[in-house]
Design a protein around this motif. Structure first.
Motif, PDB file in Angstrom:
ATOM      1  N   PRO A 116      -2.150  19.082   0.708  1.00  0.00           N
ATOM      2  CA  PRO A 116      -1.196  18.542  -0.884  1.00  0.00           C
ATOM      3  C   PRO A 116       0.346  18.563  -1.104  1.00  0.00           C
ATOM      4  N   GLY A 117       1.090  18.680   0.015  1.00  0.00           N
ATOM      5  CA  GLY A 117       2.619  18.276  -0.025  1.00  0.00           C
ATOM      6  C   GLY A 117       3.205  16.955   0.215  1.00  0.00           C
ATOM      7  N   ALA A 118       1.484  16.964   1.086  1.00  0.00           N
ATOM      8  CA  ALA A 118       1.996  15.368   2.612  1.00  0.00           C
ATOM      9  C   ALA A 118       1.546  14.435   1.025  1.00  0.00           C
ATOM     10  N   LEU A 119       0.048  14.660   0.629  1.00  0.00           N
ATOM     11  CA  LEU A 119      -0.620  13.882  -0.537  1.00  0.00           C
ATOM     12  C   LEU A 119       0.976  13.706  -1.180  1.00  0.00           C
ATOM     13  N   GLN A 120       1.579  14.546  -1.939  1.00  0.00           N
ATOM     14  CA  GLN A 120       2.919  14.307  -2.706  1.00  0.00           C
ATOM     15  C   GLN A 120       4.049  13.319  -2.086  1.00  0.00           C
ATOM     16  N   GLN A 121       3.763  13.482  -0.695  1.00  0.00           N
ATOM     17  CA  GLN A 121       4.656  12.390   0.123  1.00  0.00           C
ATOM     18  C   GLN A 121       4.829  11.537   0.123  1.00  0.00           C
ATOM     19  N   GLU A 122       3.722  10.760   0.639  1.00  0.00           N
ATOM     20  CA  GLU A 122       3.172   9.573   0.809  1.00  0.00           C
ATOM     21  C   GLU A 122       3.089   8.975  -1.302  1.00  0.00           C
ATOM     22  N   ALA A 123       3.343   9.844  -2.059  1.00  0.00           N
ATOM     23  CA  ALA A 123       2.487   9.045  -3.161  1.00  0.00           C
ATOM     24  C   ALA A 123       3.784   8.834  -3.356  1.00  0.00           C
ATOM     25  N   ALA A 124       5.437   9.853  -3.784  1.00  0.00           N
ATOM     26  CA  ALA A 124       6.513   9.556  -3.458  1.00  0.00           C
ATOM     27  C   ALA A 124       7.426   8.147  -2.449  1.00  0.00           C
ATOM     28  N   LEU A 125       7.044   7.639  -1.346  1.00  0.00           N
ATOM     29  CA  LEU A 125       6.632   7.025  -0.418  1.00  0.00           C
ATOM     30  C   LEU A 125       6.447   5.591  -0.796  1.00  0.00           C
ATOM     31  N   GLN A 126       5.543   5.950  -1.453  1.00  0.00           N
ATOM     32  CA  GLN A 126       4.432   4.620  -1.964  1.00  0.00           C
ATOM     33  C   GLN A 126       5.138   4.075  -3.034  1.00  0.00           C
ATOM     34  N   ASN A 127       5.433   5.189  -4.082  1.00  0.00           N
ATOM     35  CA  ASN A 127       5.968   4.506  -5.222  1.00  0.00           C
ATOM     36  C   ASN A 127       7.238   3.890  -4.581  1.00  0.00           C
ATOM     37  N   ARG A 128       8.031   4.279  -3.826  1.00  0.00           N
ATOM     38  CA  ARG A 128      10.015   3.640  -3.689  1.00  0.00           C
ATOM     39  C   ARG A 128       8.958   1.875  -3.299  1.00  0.00           C
ATOM     40  N   LEU A 129       7.899   2.095  -2.317  1.00  0.00           N
ATOM     41  CA  LEU A 129       8.114   0.818  -1.598  1.00  0.00           C
ATOM     42  C   LEU A 129       7.135   0.422  -2.441  1.00  0.00           C
ATOM     43  N   ALA A 130       6.573   0.439  -3.484  1.00  0.00           N
ATOM     44  CA  ALA A 130       5.714  -0.737  -4.644  1.00  0.00           C
ATOM     45  C   ALA A 130       6.737  -1.811  -5.206  1.00  0.00           C
ATOM     46  N   THR A 131       8.088  -1.376  -4.711  1.00  0.00           N
ATOM     47  CA  THR A 131       9.591  -1.880  -5.968  1.00  0.00           C
ATOM     48  C   THR A 131       9.710  -2.466  -4.524  1.00  0.00           C
ATOM     49  N   THR A 132       9.392  -2.775  -3.137  1.00  0.00           N
ATOM     50  CA  THR A 132      10.167  -3.675  -2.446  1.00  0.00           C
ATOM     51  C   THR A 132       9.738  -4.890  -2.483  1.00  0.00           C
ATOM     52  N   ASN A 133      10.652  -6.213  -2.652  1.00  0.00           N
ATOM     53  CA  ASN A 133      10.768  -7.263  -2.581  1.00  0.00           C
ATOM     54  C   ASN A 133       9.257  -8.134  -1.183  1.00  0.00           C
ATOM     55  N   ASP A 134       9.310  -6.648  -0.647  1.00  0.00           N
ATOM     56  CA  ASP A 134       7.785  -7.357   0.731  1.00  0.00           C
ATOM     57  C   ASP A 134       7.148  -6.848   0.462  1.00  0.00           C
ATOM     58  N   HIS A 135       6.540  -5.703  -0.212  1.00  0.00           N
ATOM     59  CA  HIS A 135       5.238  -5.583  -0.865  1.00  0.00           C
ATOM     60  C   HIS A 135       4.971  -6.776  -2.055  1.00  0.00           C
ATOM     61  N   ARG A 136       5.654  -7.268  -2.870  1.00  0.00           N
ATOM     62  CA  ARG A 136       5.595  -8.152  -3.452  1.00  0.00           C
ATOM     63  C   ARG A 136       4.788  -9.437  -3.672  1.00  0.00           C
ATOM     64  N   ALA A 137       5.756 -10.165  -2.612  1.00  0.00           N
ATOM     65  CA  ALA A 137       5.816 -10.645  -1.106  1.00  0.00           C
ATOM     66  C   ALA A 137       4.270 -10.730  -0.174  1.00  0.00           C
ATOM     67  N   ALA A 138       4.030  -9.998  -0.316  1.00  0.00           N
ATOM     68  CA  ALA A 138       3.301  -9.871   0.767  1.00  0.00           C
ATOM     69  C   ALA A 138       1.482  -9.949  -0.130  1.00  0.00           C
ATOM     70  N   THR A 139       1.474  -9.226  -1.327  1.00  0.00           N
ATOM     71  CA  THR A 139       0.522  -9.284  -2.125  1.00  0.00           C
ATOM     72  C   THR A 139      -0.224  -9.939  -2.572  1.00  0.00           C
TER      73      THR A 139
END
Ligand code: T3D
Length: 261
Positions: free
Chosen positions: A224-247
């Motif tokens: 559960p802790g790892a899932l929470q950490q993954e979610a936090a990191l994923q939410n941060r990455l979702a705001t990056t230009n790289d994520h948007r541009a690659a999508t």
């Protein structure tokens, strides 16, 4: 910057070279301070998007300079706090680097020198490389994070054996154990490490950083802790230009171009 450590920036890659070849790049106080400074420089340089750590001459790094250390013991200084003052900041400098790190292990890596390689994200080794967990040979236990990194790379049983017996292993054995990612002929090492670094330097730097952070976190967490950490990191990455541009590039059937943020 001291000549005991060289710093070069090329193709978006910071290459840090330990440069005391006559002593197999063993670590004096001067070299340790220079390495801390070089790692700081690579961290703060936004044009450096990957870091390669290597050694000049036939050695990668033979760990603590035992001549300087013997002189310190003779003068009654003992360890003189070098683990806290130097080794720990070096390892944190490597492991907290917000961009991928590659050890290009050109020759013998012993004691803290081997631990520096283990602290990097990836290890490319020359066929001439050897690894020696030399700490116990000089009556010391592991430092520079070797107790943390080595067992995660090869498992506790093998880490115990490598640390207690301190028998050198060659590059082929290191590859078999999962201690290194690739082994190449000596004259191809620099080029192979540079090409791998260049590939990473052209990639999604923030996502690579998140890979390391997620793995480090999960190593000591429940699911559960790892899932929470993954979610936090994923939410941060979702705001990056790289994520948007690659999508968007995927949807348009184009190749993504990553800016690193
Ligand atoms: O304060 C603290 O100490 C705490 C922190 C400790 C962290 C550590 O890293 S503890 C481990 C320290 N390192 C070692 O114990 C390794 C010592 N070196 C060796 O066992 C061997 O040199 C190697 C297995 C690494 C390589 O052997 P080989 O036969 O290929 O080379 P060599 O002939 O032994 O060494 C070549 C030269 O490098 C030689 O100098 P010379 O005689 O040609 O003038 C040798 O003395 C020098 N050298 C190698 N390692 C070190 C060193 N000089 C100073 N310190 C060294 N660690």
């Amino acid at each position: 910057m001291s000549e005991t450590v060289r710093y070069e920036l090329r193709d978006g890659i910071a290459t840090i070279t330990l440069n005391r070849p006559d002593a197999l790049n063993s670590l004096t106080v001067e070299a340790k301070v220079a390495l801390i400074n070089a790692l700081d420089k690579a961290k703060s340089d936004s044009t450096a998007r990957a870091v390669v750590l290597t050694g000049a001459g036939r050695g990668f790094c033979a760990g603590q300079d035992l001549r300087e250390h013997a002189a310190g013991l003779e003068s009654g200084h003992g360890l003189s706090g070098t683990v806290e003052a130097h080794y720990n900041p070096i390892v944190l400098g490597i492991t907290r680097m917000p961009k991928p790190t590659i050890a290009a292990v050109n020759g013998v890596a012993a004691g803290a020198g081997a631990a520096f390689a283990f602290a990097c994200d990836l290890r490319v080794a020359s066929e001439r490389a050897t690894f020696a967990m030399a700490f116990t040979q000089v009556g010391l236990g592991p430092d520079s994070g070797a107790s943390w990194t080595l067992q995660r790379l090869v498992g506790r049983g093998r880490a115990t054996e490598l640390l207690m017996l301190a028998e050198p292993i060659d590059a082929a054995k290191a590859l078999e154990l999962g201690l290194v990612n690739r082994v190449v002929p000596g004259d191809e090492l620099a080029e192979t490490a540079h090409a791998l670094a260049e590939r990473l330097a052209k990639g999604p730097t923030a996502a690579y950083h998140a890979v390391r952070q997620a793995l480090d976190f999960a190593a000591t967490s429940d699911l559960p802790g790892a899932l929470q950490q993954e979610a936090a990191l994923q939410n941060r990455l979702a705001t990056t230009n790289d994520h948007r541009a690659a999508t968007f590039a995927f949807v348009r059937k184009e190749r993504p171009v990553f800016q690193g943020h």
